[in-house]
Structure formats: C-alpha cells, structure tokens
Design an enzyme around this catalytic site. Structure first.
Site, PDB file in Angstrom:
ATOM      1  N   SER A   1       7.568  -1.343  -3.381  1.00 38.46           N
ATOM      2  CA  SER A   1       8.246  -2.554  -3.916  1.00 38.46           C
ATOM      3  C   SER A   1       9.010  -1.661  -5.068  1.00 38.46           C
ATOM      4  O   SER A   1       9.933  -1.719  -5.816  1.00 38.46           O
ATOM      5  CB  SER A   1       7.927  -3.667  -5.298  1.00 38.46           C
ATOM      6  N   ALA A   2       7.772  -0.805  -5.945  1.00 33.52           N
ATOM      7  CA  ALA A   2       8.365  -0.301  -7.185  1.00 33.52           C
ATOM      8  C   ALA A   2       9.506   1.198  -6.286  1.00 33.52           C
ATOM      9  O   ALA A   2      10.421   1.256  -7.252  1.00 33.52           O
ATOM     10  CB  ALA A   2       7.009   0.834  -7.341  1.00 33.52           C
ATOM     11  N   ALA A   3       9.214   1.542  -5.289  1.00 31.00           N
ATOM     12  CA  ALA A   3      10.166   1.795  -4.594  1.00 31.00           C
ATOM     13  C   ALA A   3      11.436   1.965  -4.379  1.00 31.00           C
ATOM     14  O   ALA A   3      12.869   2.399  -5.170  1.00 31.00           O
ATOM     15  CB  ALA A   3      10.152   2.806  -2.611  1.00 31.00           C
TER      16      ALA A   3
ATOM     17  N   GLY B   1       0.655  -1.049  -0.263  1.00 30.15           N
ATOM     18  CA  GLY B   1       0.098  -0.153  -0.263  1.00 30.15           C
ATOM     19  C   GLY B   1       0.848   1.113  -0.179  1.00 30.15           C
ATOM     20  O   GLY B   1      -0.432   2.322   0.128  1.00 30.15           O
TER      21      GLY B   1
ATOM     22  N   ASP C   1       2.501   3.436  -9.720  1.00 27.57           N
ATOM     23  CA  ASP C   1       3.399   3.106  -8.761  1.00 27.57           C
ATOM     24  C   ASP C   1       4.753   3.871  -8.996  1.00 27.57           C
ATOM     25  O   ASP C   1       5.493   4.071  -8.343  1.00 27.57           O
ATOM     26  CB  ASP C   1       3.565   2.191  -7.663  1.00 27.57           C
TER      27      ASP C   1
ATOM     28  N   GLY D   1       3.734   1.605  -1.490  1.00 25.05           N
ATOM     29  CA  GLY D   1       4.355   1.779  -3.212  1.00 25.05           C
ATOM     30  C   GLY D   1       6.654   1.160  -2.770  1.00 25.05           C
ATOM     31  O   GLY D   1       6.941   1.491  -3.421  1.00 25.05           O
TER      32      GLY D   1
HETATM   33  C1  MEV Z   1      -1.561  -0.552  -6.299  1.00 26.93           C
HETATM   34  O1  MEV Z   1      -0.622   0.062  -5.768  1.00 26.93           O
HETATM   35  C2  MEV Z   1      -2.186  -0.446  -7.613  1.00 26.93           C
HETATM   36  C3  MEV Z   1      -3.173  -0.937  -8.104  1.00 26.93           C
HETATM   37  O2  MEV Z   1      -3.899   0.294  -8.955  1.00 26.93           O
HETATM   38  C4  MEV Z   1      -2.497  -1.453  -8.901  1.00 26.93           C
HETATM   39  C5  MEV Z   1      -1.966  -1.058 -10.238  1.00 26.93           C
HETATM   40  O3  MEV Z   1      -1.980   0.471 -10.606  1.00 26.93           O
HETATM   41  O4  MEV Z   1      -0.997  -1.830 -11.490  1.00 26.93           O
HETATM   42  C6  MEV Z   1      -3.867  -1.359  -7.544  1.00 26.93           C
END
Ligand code: MEV
Length: 310
Positions: free
Chosen positions: A102-104, A98, A145, A100
């Site tokens: 993994s993206a960070a 929730g 993300d 981010g």
């Molecule tokens: C996850 O942080 C956000 C989602 O909308 C997935 C995505 O956008 O790739 C659930």
C-alpha cells in the site's frame, strides 16, 4: 503522462512496537510499484490496478484503496472537477500484506502526480502525501512504511509525538534474504488495534516485552553496522518471539519461520502486520537463499528471493 515509483520494503525489526514509539529498522527490497498518471477530458479520478497480487488482496483492499486515493488527491489539492485522472499501477512488487504494497503504491502515485502536473515534490513532500494515503489503509500508521517506500535503502525509524525521525543506515554489502508469503491477506487496522487493546488490558505482561524490543533493536543496529550476520539472525529470531508474545504471528508464519531456520537461515521472523502476509529469512549467499526459498516453495508457498541493503 506522469510516472512515479515506490519501493517495496521488509521490516527487519519492531513492526507494531514502532507504532508505540519504539525504534524499528526497515529496508527496501528489490521490487517496486510504479504509477502512471494520464490526464484526460472530463472529471473524477480512477485507478487501474495492474500489479501482480496474492489472490484476493486487491478485492479485499478496494475500499481502503479508494479512501487512500481520495485522501491523497485532497491533500495534494488535485483538481478533479475540470480534469479526469487515470492512474495505472504496475511493477514487480506483489500486492500482498507484509511487503509495503500500500505504501509503495501511495509513494508512486504522489510522484506520478507531481511529474504530470509539474508540482516539483521533494522526497519529503512525497513522503507526506504517502503518509496521508496510508491513513486510508489504517488509522494510525507509524509512518515507517511510507518512509521506506519513499526513500528506499536501509532506515532506522522512530515515531515521535508529533514528528518522525529517520536515519539512513549503511550495510557493508547487500545481503540475500528470502520472503515467504503465507498467501493470507491481513487487516492492518484490526491487528494494530488488537495490540493496543491487549497492551492496555495487560500492562504488566506487555511492559517487559516492549522493553525487550527497545533493547533488541539497539543491538540489531550494531550488528548491522558491524556486519555480524550470525548475531543479526539471532536477533531476528528473538524479535519473532516478541511478536509472538504480543499476538501478531499465526501458525502459517511460525511454520515458515521454523522451516527457514531448519534449512540453515541465520534467522527468521514474521514481517509487517502479521496474522498472514510475509515472513523474512536472513540467508547470506545465494546457495543458502536458494535452499530456503525452494523448501518454502515445496510446501506450496510463494518465495521471494531478494536483498536488503541495496
Ligand atoms: C505494517 O507494515 C507495520 C506496522 O508496524 C504498522 C505501522 O507501523 O504503521 C504493523
């Protein structure tokens, strides 16, 4: 040694809907992941993950982290035959669903390799690498993300057929928020796939919900631009209701959302994947922020006091 940073994020409007081409709004928060890359003799590559975490998160995401790392190394064309790379992840962003996380970490890793090997990556290139990395965590990321993790700030984001559209937005001044952590680790792959499946099965139920989400985010954009925080909070409440309708909330998230509203938050909603992870409450001014955060903590949940629009 090369270093890099990735920003933590909060999705303010339209997670999940964004996967299906509806615009969304995301903001960086005041917590980051940093990556250090050390080049050593030998071959291969490894990650030493020193990030603080929600218990169980790292173990649960280990296989996905490995897949993500391999994808990024291939995409960047890193030679792991003649070098061994050790990546150390650190920073104050909690590894949890929730925010981010993994993206960070992907954006931080891309930047650290660019720094170590003198690759001269632009932000755009970092974002492309981080997007590739996000595919390791779930098959069809919208790209929101990694975009937030790469650029930071407040962003209007829309996924288009073969591209991604982002616009930077400005807030008159930063605003306090509280993010409450359910402590539940969510599986983005499963939750995203569930929405797709239910939407295909029940098109007449899902169509109006998606239309409402598309309209709501346009209103929210105006409310952010005019700094109408009361109305913005109301829109967040409405967005939570839409997310409940598509089946991505859960009891713990609903309970924390209700608690934050009862304590005076201008609005509250789940954020990110849902079915666990974090919720976000709009709490302009530090007294309100403290009141909401401490009530969440009294219930035994972790609360993050941070800001949007920084
Ligand atoms: C996850 O942080 C956000 C989602 O909308 C997935 C995505 O956008 O790739 C659930």
């Amino acid at each position: 040694m090369g270093t890099g940073i990735g920003f933590g994020k909060v999705i303010l409007f339209n997670e999940h809907f964004v996967v299906h081409g509806i615009p969304a709004i995301v903001s960086a928060i005041g917590a980051n992941t940093t990556a250090l890359v050390e080049r050593q003799n030998g071959s291969g590559a490894e990650i030493k993950d020193n990030r603080p975490e929600t218990p169980g998160y790292k173990a649960e995401k280990l296989a996905e982290q490995k897949e993500s790392f391999d994808k990024m190394l291939r995409f960047m064309g890193i030679d792991t035959q003649h070098n061994h790379f050790k990546v150390i992840l650190e920073g104050d962003l909690i590894a949890a669903s929730g925010v981010g996380a993994s993206a960070a970490s992907c954006a931080a890793i891309a930047r650290a390799f660019s720094d170590e090997l003198g690759l001269g990556f632009s932000d755009e290139r970092v974002n492309e690498v981080a997007y590739e990395g996000e595919k390791g965590y779930h098959g069809t990321p919208s790209g929101i993300d990694n975009t937030a993790a790469t650029y930071g700030g407040l962003i209007w984001y829309k996924r288009e057929a073969n591209s991604q559209h982002m616009e930077r937005m400005k807030l008159k001044k930063p605003v306090e928020i509280v993010m409450g952590n359910t402590g539940i680790v969510a599986d983005t792959k499963v939750v995203v796939a569930g929405v797709k499946e239910r939407r295909e099965k029940e098109p007449e139920k899902y169509a109006p919900v998606f239309e409402n989400a598309a309209q709501l985010v346009q209103n929210a954009r105006k409310q952010l631009e005019t700094f109408d925080l009361q109305e913005l909070g109301t829109s967040m409440n409405k967005n939570h209701a839409l997310l409940q309708e598509i089946g991505v909330s859960c009891n713990e998230l609903d309970m924390l959302v209700d608690l934050a509203r009862d304590c005076g938050a201008f609005g509250a909603k789940m954020t990110g994947t849902g079915r666990g992870g974090y919720m976000v409450a709009l709490t302009p001014d530090s007294d309100l922020q403290e009141r909401v955060a401490s009530e969440i903590e009294k219930k035994g949940f972790q609360a993050l006091r941070t800001m949007i629009g920084i």
